[in-house]
Design an enzyme around this catalytic site. Structure first.
Site, PDB file in Angstrom:
ATOM      1  N   GLU A  31       0.860  -1.186   0.000  1.00 44.00           N
ATOM      2  CA  GLU A  31       0.000   0.000   0.000  1.00 44.00           C
ATOM      3  C   GLU A  31       0.895   1.235   0.000  1.00 44.00           C
ATOM      4  O   GLU A  31       2.013   1.201   0.535  1.00 44.00           O
ATOM      5  CB  GLU A  31      -0.878  -0.018   1.268  1.00 44.00           C
ATOM      6  CG  GLU A  31      -1.775   1.200   1.402  1.00 44.00           C
ATOM      7  CD  GLU A  31      -2.845   1.051   2.492  1.00 44.00           C
ATOM      8  OE1 GLU A  31      -2.873   0.002   3.165  1.00 44.00           O
ATOM      9  OE2 GLU A  31      -3.651   1.987   2.632  1.00 44.00           O
ATOM     10  N   ASN A 176     -12.160  -0.900  -0.874  1.00 42.08           N
ATOM     11  CA  ASN A 176     -11.491  -1.487   0.287  1.00 42.08           C
ATOM     12  C   ASN A 176     -12.269  -1.178   1.560  1.00 42.08           C
ATOM     13  O   ASN A 176     -12.602  -0.012   1.814  1.00 42.08           O
ATOM     14  CB  ASN A 176     -10.078  -0.891   0.420  1.00 42.08           C
ATOM     15  CG  ASN A 176      -9.359  -1.376   1.671  1.00 42.08           C
ATOM     16  OD1 ASN A 176      -8.973  -2.530   1.755  1.00 42.08           O
ATOM     17  ND2 ASN A 176      -9.212  -0.505   2.667  1.00 42.08           N
ATOM     18  N   GLU A 177     -12.567  -2.219   2.335  1.00 42.46           N
ATOM     19  CA  GLU A 177     -13.176  -2.064   3.675  1.00 42.46           C
ATOM     20  C   GLU A 177     -14.262  -0.988   3.711  1.00 42.46           C
ATOM     21  O   GLU A 177     -14.239  -0.107   4.580  1.00 42.46           O
ATOM     22  CB  GLU A 177     -12.092  -1.772   4.717  1.00 42.46           C
ATOM     23  CG  GLU A 177     -11.134  -2.928   4.891  1.00 42.46           C
ATOM     24  CD  GLU A 177     -10.172  -2.796   6.075  1.00 42.46           C
ATOM     25  OE1 GLU A 177     -10.099  -1.710   6.691  1.00 42.46           O
ATOM     26  OE2 GLU A 177      -9.491  -3.794   6.382  1.00 42.46           O
ATOM     27  N   GLU A 296      -6.355  -9.450   3.407  1.00 37.78           N
ATOM     28  CA  GLU A 296      -5.518  -8.791   4.420  1.00 37.78           C
ATOM     29  C   GLU A 296      -5.505  -9.672   5.660  1.00 37.78           C
ATOM     30  O   GLU A 296      -6.558  -9.911   6.261  1.00 37.78           O
ATOM     31  CB  GLU A 296      -6.049  -7.409   4.794  1.00 37.78           C
ATOM     32  CG  GLU A 296      -5.722  -6.357   3.765  1.00 37.78           C
ATOM     33  CD  GLU A 296      -6.066  -4.946   4.233  1.00 37.78           C
ATOM     34  OE1 GLU A 296      -5.873  -4.633   5.430  1.00 37.78           O
ATOM     35  OE2 GLU A 296      -6.534  -4.161   3.393  1.00 37.78           O
ATOM     36  N   GLN A 353       1.532  -6.534   5.427  1.00 43.66           N
ATOM     37  CA  GLN A 353       1.864  -6.230   4.045  1.00 43.66           C
ATOM     38  C   GLN A 353       3.209  -6.860   3.728  1.00 43.66           C
ATOM     39  O   GLN A 353       3.578  -7.802   4.425  1.00 43.66           O
ATOM     40  CB  GLN A 353       1.841  -4.720   3.847  1.00 43.66           C
ATOM     41  CG  GLN A 353       0.438  -4.140   4.148  1.00 43.66           C
ATOM     42  CD  GLN A 353       0.249  -2.691   3.720  1.00 43.66           C
ATOM     43  OE1 GLN A 353       1.064  -2.077   3.059  1.00 43.66           O
ATOM     44  NE2 GLN A 353      -0.891  -2.113   4.127  1.00 43.66           N
TER      45      GLN A 353
HETATM   46  O1  AHR Z   1      -2.936  -2.932   6.121  1.00 48.04           O
HETATM   47  C1  AHR Z   1      -3.182  -1.778   6.852  1.00 48.04           C
HETATM   48  C2  AHR Z   1      -4.633  -1.321   6.747  1.00 48.04           C
HETATM   49  O2  AHR Z   1      -5.460  -2.237   7.390  1.00 48.04           O
HETATM   50  C3  AHR Z   1      -5.216  -1.236   5.357  1.00 48.04           C
HETATM   51  O3  AHR Z   1      -4.947  -0.030   4.738  1.00 48.04           O
HETATM   52  C4  AHR Z   1      -6.684  -1.359   5.604  1.00 48.04           C
HETATM   53  O4  AHR Z   1      -7.370  -1.924   4.524  1.00 48.04           O
HETATM   54  C5  AHR Z   1      -6.774  -2.183   6.879  1.00 48.04           C
HETATM   55  O5  AHR Z   1      -7.608  -1.602   7.807  1.00 48.04           O
END
Ligand code: AHR
Length: 503
Positions: A31, A176-177, A296, A353
């Site tokens: 990211e 995302n989320e 994730e 990540q």
């Molecule tokens: O990986 C860190 C963060 O965690 C990401 O940006 C988000 O999608 C999640 O809350």
């Protein structure tokens, strides 16, 4: 008093098939956050960087992990990202306030550069579109820019930027989320479901070959879980291929026995999402089975306090730089085994990540790249976990912890690579004081021989690696032996083990 003999048994059979493992189960995530991109994969003036600025020492470590796919560019960041800011001549790109992490995004790296990096790292890209501040139009334009060969405004713009061939990105996340109130452009499940459906339709018209991932809940503790999943799928079921799951774990209370049992919770999470997908399938009388993308997952808690103190609006500050312990590596091994045991439904997953940000790979600016403790179980399962997931029948003594009852001391997953004639048995001993006296029945693989018994062990559960010292690293001196279809071994207390067989 005589020391207690803890005995456990695993039975493996080539007929006990769970499902084929999609290699994308071992994906990861980069990211635009902290030092993942700037100072991580990219550092223009580093002595080991390519002309374009990509650190080759980092690329080598990514290749060691054999990461098959990397999600990009976010994460929370994508929900307010204008992809157009990251293409074209770098000198003309704007510096913008990045709202998710409250930093300044210089846009030196964007879609095309990341595609270049992915080629060097021998990995695919899993792209995400912004469904927070933007929607259908930006998403279909980005897809046209990336995947359409030529002869249209956006594809020709890509060509004018020096990328004659389309990137052909196959996997796309629809936001995302979006269930999270912290998300810029947070939506209700109905708002998201409608938008995801219409975006999916438009994107498929641009490129019918793509695969689409709809957002599930940000974690299993969200108040809207699992209603969010049901409502989202009510709208999108026939237009998407995967539903996402996200979950992070931590040992805030310092209770290791309880911490190592958290994969029981993960197992329940996957089962609930699977059941929700199947409920919608039944309701819609659909023939299609929804697959899951656990895009994730990781341990994330060590850096929470330090991150509170970071001043806003700098470029690439050290955010989310968890330094992982030996016990974190044990949990990561257990997480990976949980994914392998669900390989029939979970087809993609991303360790979140990859570099510097809650990551297996760390870098020093101007210096070396190094491996965190969690690098090793990730590498083992990624390399040896390709093929068919087999169901291990486990008989193990159990324990109770603060949040869990009947936690088996032994955790295991098994992968058979029929093409290479290899059988790999992954094992975790959750017992913090005692070894497990283990027998494994592998009679249905009678022509196989024992090749290696890898062990990751350490007397200090809190041991960490640093750039200078690798305190936690595996050895291949495990004591497994094979005789007449039975493997005998002692799994040392709190240890991660990989037993490899082959012809
Ligand atoms: O990986 C860190 C963060 O965690 C990401 O940006 C988000 O999608 C999640 O809350």
């Amino acid at each position: 008093m005589a020391e207690q003999q803890l005995k456990a048994k695993v039975t493996i059979d080539r007929e006990f098939k769970i499902g084929d493992i999609d290699k994308r189960l071992y994906g990861s995530f980069i990211e635009h956050l902290g030092r993942a991109v700037y100072g991580g994969i990219y550092e223009l003036n580093h002595p080991d960087s390519t002309e374009q600025g990509f650190r080759t020492d980092v690329i080598e470590l990514v290749k060691e992990l054999q990461v098959p796919i990397v999600r990009y560019p976010g994460g929370n960041m994508v929900s307010a990202y204008n992809w157009e800011d990251g293409v074209g001549p770098v000198s003309e790109r704007p510096k913008k306030l990045e709202l998710a992490w409250r930093v300044v995004e210089p846009n030196y790296i964007g879609t095309n550069e990341f595609a270049d990096w992915a080629k060097l790292a021998n990995t695919e890209v899993m792209m995400a579109v912004n469904l927070g501040t933007r929607g259908i139009d930006a998403a279909r334009n980005l897809l046209e820019y990336c995947n359409h060969p030529s002869g249209s405004y956006w594809s020709d713009l890509r060509r004018s930027h020096g990328y004659k061939e389309p990137h052909k990105f196959k996997t796309w996340c629809l936001g995302n989320e979006m269930d999270g109130p912290w998300q810029v452009g947070h939506k209700t499940a109905d708002e998201y479901g409608r938008l995801a459906l219409e975006t999916a339709k438009a994107m498929r018209l641009v490129d019918p070959t793509i695969e689409l991932v709809a957002c599930g809940s940000s974690n299993a503790n969200m108040p809207t879980f699992p209603e969010w999943e049901a409502t989202t799928l009510e709208h999108t079921y026939e237009e998407v291929d995967y539903l996402s799951l996200h979950q992070y774990y931590g040992n805030r209370s310092g209770d290791t026995a309880n911490y190592l049992a958290k994969t029981l919770e993960m197992d329940d999470f996957i089962k609930t999402v699977t059941a929700t997908c199947d409920y919608i399938k039944a309701k819609k009388r659909s023939k299609k089975t929804m697959h899951l993308s656990f895009d994730e997952w990781n341990v994330w808690f060590h850096s929470n306090q330090a991150d509170q103190e970071i001043e806003p609006w700098s470029i690439a500050p050290p955010q989310l730089e968890d330094v992982y312990t030996f016990e974190d590596a044990l949990l990561v091994g257990s997480i990976l085994m949980t994914l392998v045991r669900h390989a029939d439904r979970v087809k993609m997953a991303c360790m979140a990540q990859l570099v510097n940000v809650i990551a297996p790979i760390m870098t020093e600016t101007g210096g070396s790249a190094w491996k965190q403790t969690i690098f090793y179980p990730y590498m083992h399962v990624s390399i040896f976990g390709r093929g068919t997931s087999l169901k291990p029948v486990i008989s193990s003594p159990k324990y109770d912890s603060k949040d869990f009852t009947d936690v088996p001391y032994l955790d295991s997953a098994v992968v058979w690579n029929e093409e290479k004639d290899e059988l790999t048995i992954f094992l975790l001993n959750r017992h913090l004081q005692d070894a497990l006296d283990l027998t494994i029945d592998v009679r249905s693989f009678e022509e196989y021989k024992l090749k290696e018994h890898i062990v990751l062990e350490n007397d200090d559960l809190k041991a960490v690696n640093t750039v200078r010292q690798e305190a936690v690293k595996p050895h291949s001196n495990g004591d497994a032996s094979l005789d007449k279809g039975t493997i005998c071994t002692h799994l040392s207390k709190a240890s991660w083990n990989v037993i490899r067989l082959g012809k």
